[in-house]
Enzyme design. Structure first.
Site, mmCIF file in Angstrom:
data_model
loop_
_atom_site.group_PDB
_atom_site.id
_atom_site.type_symbol
_atom_site.label_atom_id
_atom_site.label_comp_id
_atom_site.label_asym_id
_atom_site.label_seq_id
_atom_site.Cartn_x
_atom_site.Cartn_y
_atom_site.Cartn_z
ATOM 1 N N LYS A 309 22.791 -9.786 7.987
ATOM 2 C CA LYS A 309 23.162 -10.409 9.362
ATOM 3 C C LYS A 309 24.391 -10.938 9.656
ATOM 4 O O LYS A 309 24.804 -10.787 10.853
ATOM 5 C CB LYS A 309 21.784 -11.108 9.832
ATOM 6 C CG LYS A 309 20.334 -10.411 9.849
ATOM 7 C CD LYS A 309 19.259 -11.313 10.164
ATOM 8 C CE LYS A 309 17.701 -10.647 10.048
ATOM 9 N NZ LYS A 309 16.736 -11.575 10.397
ATOM 10 N N VAL A 310 24.769 -11.904 8.935
ATOM 11 C CA VAL A 310 25.932 -12.420 8.940
ATOM 12 C C VAL A 310 26.886 -12.510 7.649
ATOM 13 O O VAL A 310 26.145 -12.024 6.449
ATOM 14 C CB VAL A 310 25.843 -13.938 9.261
ATOM 15 C CG1 VAL A 310 25.129 -13.851 10.700
ATOM 16 C CG2 VAL A 310 25.438 -14.914 8.387
#
Length: 359
Positions: A309-310
């Site tokens: 996600k990041v």
């Protein structure tokens, strides 16, 4: 023990002192920006806030970048909503993903209704009798709150019923109504700047009450498709090569924005036949939640790396009350007077634009 001693001799101890804590010197601080720069060289959450500011300015300066803001917590009642409109009006965010409360309780204030400075140490039974609602140390007038919900209800009654809306389309048209009424609010600013506002749990707010009243009083129903929300949010992300995120609190807005990165990865794999992780390039979060309870609001941004996600760089999670952290970051940005070009996302509203003049 001998092996441990041998290994400790092999490690260069100086690597632990390559970057040094710098004592804060007020003689060198002339602005909020200077203060954040100095804090970055200290420790604990001061350092994290300084790092978050650096990441935020990188996001804003970078071209071909879509910036999402996730907005949770009771920020509108706390008087923070105008900072969100400031981010919108300066093109510092391209998309807002909010709780329903934050884009309804700002309207209460925009109508000129007061939020009172209160206390958590109060007789809540007395407040109930007086029709005064409490948000920790903030008071709202329940009668006026119902007037705000009545405004939303009347808008829902007037909406064309032969259309399935995303929450961004719904909020765009509501922003058009509020603009004509002259009601200062996040939705109004977003409408004027053509900035999409998604509300993935919209029923969990005054909008849910207003929709229910519209149904029972006028037989009027509005359908908001939350799957359509997600499709539009992902489609927006593909309008640029990279994405960045600003999380105020956590909750559903944070989770929805995180899932955009997962969705982009899966879609890319479907198109090309190979896995290419499409993580958000930058992410900052202001939160008072903690990770050990397992909830997403407190889940570290490092944990999000495992989901794709990041990325492992360009992230900073600051454990700070957003009513402290966001004003400090905002004022430092204002001092810098950074300019950012508007990214055209008006395709989100293309289908409902024809309704805007009639609402």
């Amino acid at each position: 023990m001998i092996a441990i001693e041998r290994r400790s001799r092999e490690i260069d101890r100086n690597i632990f002192f390559a970057e040094k804590i710098e004592p804060m010197d007020l003689d060198n601080i002339r602005s909020i920006k200077d203060l954040l720069s100095a804090m970055r060289e200290t420790a604990y959450q001061g350092r994290k806030l300084g790092e978050a500011f650096d990441i935020l300015t990188q996001m804003i300066r970078e071209r071909n970048m879509i910036i999402y803001m996730g907005l949770a917590g009771s920020m509108a009642t706390a008087g923070i909503w105008k900072l969100v409109t400031w981010f919108i009006e300066n093109n510092y965010i391209d998309v807002l993903v909010s709780t329903g409360a934050n884009v309804s309780e700002d309207i209460y204030a925009g109508l000129g209704y007061p939020y009172g400075k209160g206390s958590p140490c109060v007789d809540d039974e007395l407040l109930l009798k007086l029709k005064i609602d409490r948000f920790y140390d903030v008071y709202a007038d329940e009668h006026l709150y119902r007037e705000m919900e009545k405004l939303i209800k009347e808008f829902i009654i007037d909406l064309p019923k032969d259309y399935v809306y995303s929450s961004a389309e719904f909020m765009y048209l509501f922003g058009a109504r509020l603009d004509r009424l002259g009601v200062d609010s996040i939705a109004r600013s977003a409408y004027r700047r053509r900035t999409p506002v998604f509300v993935p749990a919209i029923v969990d707010s005054g909008y849910g009450i207003a929709a229910l009243l519209a149904k029972y009083e006028k037989g009027s129903r509005v359908i908001i498709d939350q799957f359509k929300d997600f499709e539009q949010m992902v489609e927006i992300s593909e309008k640029a090569s990279d994405t960045g995120v600003i999380y105020i609190g956590g909750g559903v807005p944070k989770d929805m924005i995180q899932l955009i990165a997962v969705a982009r990865t899966l879609l890319e794999e479907r198109r090309s036949g190979r896995e290419e992780i499409k993580s958000h390039k930058y992410a900052i979060q202001l939160t008072t939640d903690l990770p050990q309870w397992g909830g997403l609001s407190g889940a570290t941004l490092e944990e999000a790396i495992s989901w794709g996600k990041v990325r492992s760089t360009g992230i900073s999670m600051v454990h700070v009350d957003a009513t402290i952290g966001l004003p400090v970051l905002s004022l430092a940005l204002k001092e810098m007077n950074l300019k950012r070009e508007k990214i055209d996302l008006s395709f989100v509203f293309r289908e409902v634009e024809r309704f805007a003049e009639k609402i």
